[in-house]
Design a protein around this motif. Sequence first.
Motif, mmCIF file in Angstrom:
data_model
loop_
_atom_site.group_PDB
_atom_site.id
_atom_site.type_symbol
_atom_site.label_atom_id
_atom_site.label_comp_id
_atom_site.label_asym_id
_atom_site.label_seq_id
_atom_site.Cartn_x
_atom_site.Cartn_y
_atom_site.Cartn_z
ATOM 1 N N ALA A 299 37.075 44.382 47.252
ATOM 2 C CA ALA A 299 37.733 45.681 47.325
ATOM 3 C C ALA A 299 37.485 46.263 48.709
ATOM 4 N N TYR B 236 46.698 39.701 48.785
ATOM 5 C CA TYR B 236 46.500 40.954 48.061
ATOM 6 C C TYR B 236 46.401 40.753 46.552
ATOM 7 N N ASP C 10 48.969 50.878 38.673
ATOM 8 C CA ASP C 10 48.073 50.362 39.714
ATOM 9 C C ASP C 10 48.325 48.860 39.869
ATOM 10 N N SER D 293 48.839 47.066 42.711
ATOM 11 C CA SER D 293 48.074 46.404 43.771
ATOM 12 C C SER D 293 47.210 47.443 44.470
ATOM 13 N N GLY D 294 46.099 47.780 43.840
ATOM 14 C CA GLY D 294 45.183 48.764 44.414
ATOM 15 C C GLY D 294 45.551 50.193 44.057
ATOM 16 N N ALA E 80 48.763 52.077 48.293
ATOM 17 C CA ALA E 80 47.689 52.190 49.281
ATOM 18 C C ALA E 80 48.189 51.994 50.716
ATOM 19 N N LEU F 156 41.601 43.493 47.396
ATOM 20 C CA LEU F 156 42.072 44.650 46.649
ATOM 21 C C LEU F 156 42.020 45.852 47.574
ATOM 22 N N ILE G 130 42.165 49.590 48.607
ATOM 23 C CA ILE G 130 41.956 50.917 48.031
ATOM 24 C C ILE G 130 41.867 51.904 49.185
ATOM 25 N N GLY H 123 37.286 49.970 41.999
ATOM 26 C CA GLY H 123 37.191 48.601 42.489
ATOM 27 C C GLY H 123 36.396 47.705 41.554
ATOM 28 N N SER I 296 38.186 47.044 38.399
ATOM 29 C CA SER I 296 39.319 46.138 38.619
ATOM 30 C C SER I 296 38.881 44.695 38.827
#
Length: 195
Positions: A3, A20, A107, A109-110, A120, A156, A158, A178, A181
């Motif tokens: 993350a 990603y 959510d 992808s991040g 993001a 990931l 963020i 993070g 996830s």
Amino acid sequence: IIAVLDSGVYWDNDDLVNKYYLNRGELPPPAEACRGPNYKDSDPWDADGDGIFNTLDYATENGNAVPKTPCDPKVPDANKNGMMDPQDLLLTFTDGKDDDNNGYFDDISGWDFFRNDNDAYDEVRFGHGNGEARDSGSEGNNGRGGIGICPECTVLMIRVGDSFVADSNDFSAAVIFGVDSGASVIQQALGGLNR
């Protein structure tokens, strides 16, 4: 999964586009037309059968190529940047629902804790987050850049600020997100605005 908590991401970075993290809980499996010869029924999201769920599973290209041509008719090049990337999936599948019931709608992808939304993207193009993601997970064998610390890792993204200075509360929430996830590593190079 690493993350990267920072200023966000350039989705159109061709050095990282296949690195990603994608959230299966918020995305439908790629269309049958995307299934390659190594596809296994046990994982409908890994259409090309390479053991990794990424944007290549929604594109016709395999290996380390920059995915450009969609094989899934549901997924266009929605951001019109000439490649398949997570933002195309965000623009296509964002429906305002929290399909995986983790408290964050779409959510895919991040997450962006700075703007509190599901994209993001580093809209000010500060670039620090992109640089940190490269340092963490660049492949090195794709002919487009250096090798990161963990070239086999998924990144990931963020977003916690628009520079390398973040609100400590946003940062703390991002760490929890993070880990929840699936991140094994929290990577950051930031300063905090408060204690």
